[in-house]
Design an enzyme around this catalytic site. Structure first.
Site, mmCIF file in Angstrom:
data_model
loop_
_atom_site.group_PDB
_atom_site.id
_atom_site.type_symbol
_atom_site.label_atom_id
_atom_site.label_comp_id
_atom_site.label_asym_id
_atom_site.label_seq_id
_atom_site.Cartn_x
_atom_site.Cartn_y
_atom_site.Cartn_z
ATOM 1 N N HIS C 41 0.786 -1.116 -0.063
ATOM 2 C CA HIS C 41 0.060 -0.003 -0.142
ATOM 3 C C HIS C 41 0.889 1.262 0.185
ATOM 4 O O HIS C 41 1.955 1.326 0.571
ATOM 5 C CB HIS C 41 -0.853 0.083 1.120
ATOM 6 C CG HIS C 41 -1.841 -0.875 1.285
ATOM 7 N ND1 HIS C 41 -3.020 -1.146 0.481
ATOM 8 C CD2 HIS C 41 -1.853 -2.121 2.142
ATOM 9 C CE1 HIS C 41 -3.563 -2.142 0.970
ATOM 10 N NE2 HIS C 41 -3.037 -2.917 1.790
ATOM 11 N N ASP C 79 9.114 2.994 5.608
ATOM 12 C CA ASP C 79 9.002 3.327 3.912
ATOM 13 C C ASP C 79 9.881 2.156 2.939
ATOM 14 O O ASP C 79 10.872 2.049 3.550
ATOM 15 C CB ASP C 79 9.476 4.644 3.642
ATOM 16 C CG ASP C 79 9.136 5.121 2.370
ATOM 17 O OD1 ASP C 79 8.268 4.494 1.751
ATOM 18 O OD2 ASP C 79 10.052 5.700 1.644
#
Lengths: 137, 137, 137, 137, 137, 137
Positions: C41, C79
């Site tokens: 996502h 991240d």
């Protein structure tokens, strides 16, 4: 109790700085936001009212009426203006998003009461990544 | 032939006006955008390149490299600046969205060639309702 | 009392499953989110602080300072990572949006206090249709 | 305590008017929203639940289950419908955004309880500028 | 040659159907969009012009002038209206997004010429997932 | 000639790397996108067709039919999948946005022809800042 929100927008120039700071100190505290030649934003303003639905109309407040109030009391003062130099309710204040939210609350609080509703929240968005909210105390 | 686009953002102050116009004439032509105390925007910049995919990397151009180029050549000149007073490639030009798009094209055209790609489009968005696009001629 | 919010983003892979479930049971409970080969996502993280405006700066907290804190404490861990395999504060937990919100709260709570503010809300958005919010208890 | 939100959408026609008003009075109160030939919107519905995370699944409620509930109880009744003429739970009510939020709350309250969660907020957005929120009392 | 785009919005009701079809046939071809009681949308209209930048103003066309043209020629006809029953330029046509784009082109083509620009594209967006574009032939 | 666009979405994991590169070389070329444990995105896919409006329906192609085609031919292969490991039409290719756009074109080209339309553009958006477009040659 229902809550309704109206979004309005304004484009303005501003600068974050203190007159009692040197340019270097202003840059240290406020970074590039202290640029003496100004910069600016497309601000988004979200005004939220609370109260009871009027059974006669199905409205808390007609959003056209609320929009008119916001435009007359706030947007005309801010849109295409320099917040530091030209906005009466921001005089003597740092033009941060936080202070803008508090200042706009004061401008709208009385007018909202005359619409038989209560001001609940002022949200001011300075960019897609930053916003401030004020609930009146 | 593939097209890739990178979005970058900058916040800037500007004013639309001509020095050879009176204040009244400036207001007549440019409206509240001519405010002598400036206003500003959150600009969005979309840079589109075209060319062949490099079979070694699957990229036309690594978007991190493109982002770095745009930031060094364009964003550092515009972000938190006054477009009329501080941006070298806009000197002597009206700071309209159209002229910004053309000016940014000139700043990026050579750098993009060095990345083995061709500059296809510069799109500059001044607000959610207004944008300009330039394709190089 | 003012509330400020900073948005940061991270792109990560994850998988919803329990090791004590069979593949069939995992599919029954978690659907395609249990894919053993992972999916991913573009997450959006909204961090909201509350507190008093500092009259010296007009800020609750400088949003650049808050952004730096979030990036150092949370975004670098998430991240371009695999949430199940690589994120220390999610070890031994199901990588649901709910648990992510609670886990990020714990990562940020102390750092926010050092900024003289209080953590108010962690909002994690997994898609344009789904998000979770945690207020600390 | 965690909060989760699911967004669903529906496109519907409606008209704001009272049968006991004349056309002129309806126009005076409701403006162009009173057009006897109807108008319509792309509505966005945000349903927020609160409760404890289930340690077995990491979920408050599986958002697919919540989505199914909302679609079965609410969206099938509203999507591509005329709110005034065809929606059972809006009969006898003005089809304002406020009343829609209250009406949708009633449609979902019981079903959410069966999912072992509590309905926290119904938010109905009529346009990018207008929305209403209802918290159940 | 520069391209500029102005976005305007309108909220309208419509229905997709043919009078020479039975209700069953209409449902078979147009699905729930054929609902005899209408449904509606928040439409977004993007009008793109092309031409040379006027060196006197820096504009292709002043976007306020373009906005005024679009509102007078198109938005007042469509906003808060029933497209099938009330919009002159859609009479006798199926009210599809494709036909709306072509119809709006015809309404604007002459007016844009009088602004010394050329109409390049009409884009009509019916929802966040669907849009149509027309380039004039 | 009219152009219509349908947006669909998919959430997937992927990794940018070459097996003939060392880990160090992969990191040098692809940065954190080369993470051996994968990362992921909410991809947006925009499929644009061109052709003549069918006077019987007012449609170029019924967007429900187009949506069904895209879901069957593309989305079921990509959604909640690992692009490198599980997507047949991406085998042996670097999973860049550019290659995804070209690969999806090939998957859809024949199906679109059977709808009596021509595939015009495949746009794949990997994040709010990055997208690729392919026009078929």
């Amino acid at each position: 109790m229902i809550y309704i929100t109206r979004r309005e927008r304004f484009n303005a120039a501003h600068r974050l700085f203190r007159q009692d700071y040197s340019d270097e100190k202003n840059y240290e505290v406020f970074g590039k936001c202290s640029n003496p030649n100004w910069h600016g934003h497309n601000y988004e303003l979200f005004v939220t009212l609370k109260g009871e639905v009027n059974p006669e109309t199905g409205f808390l407040v007609n959003l056209k009426t609320l929009s008119k109030l916001i435009r007359e009391q706030v947007i005309t003062k801010l849109d295409h203006k320099n917040i530091n130099l030209e906005v009466d309710f921001m005089q003597g204040k740092l033009s941060s998003t936080e202070n803008l939210a508090v200042g706009i609350w004061s401008e709208l609080e009385q007018g909202v009461k005359l619409l038989n509703a209560e001001l609940h929240c002022i949200k001011v968005s300075e960019s897609e990544n930053n916003f401030a909210e004020y609930f009146g105390n």
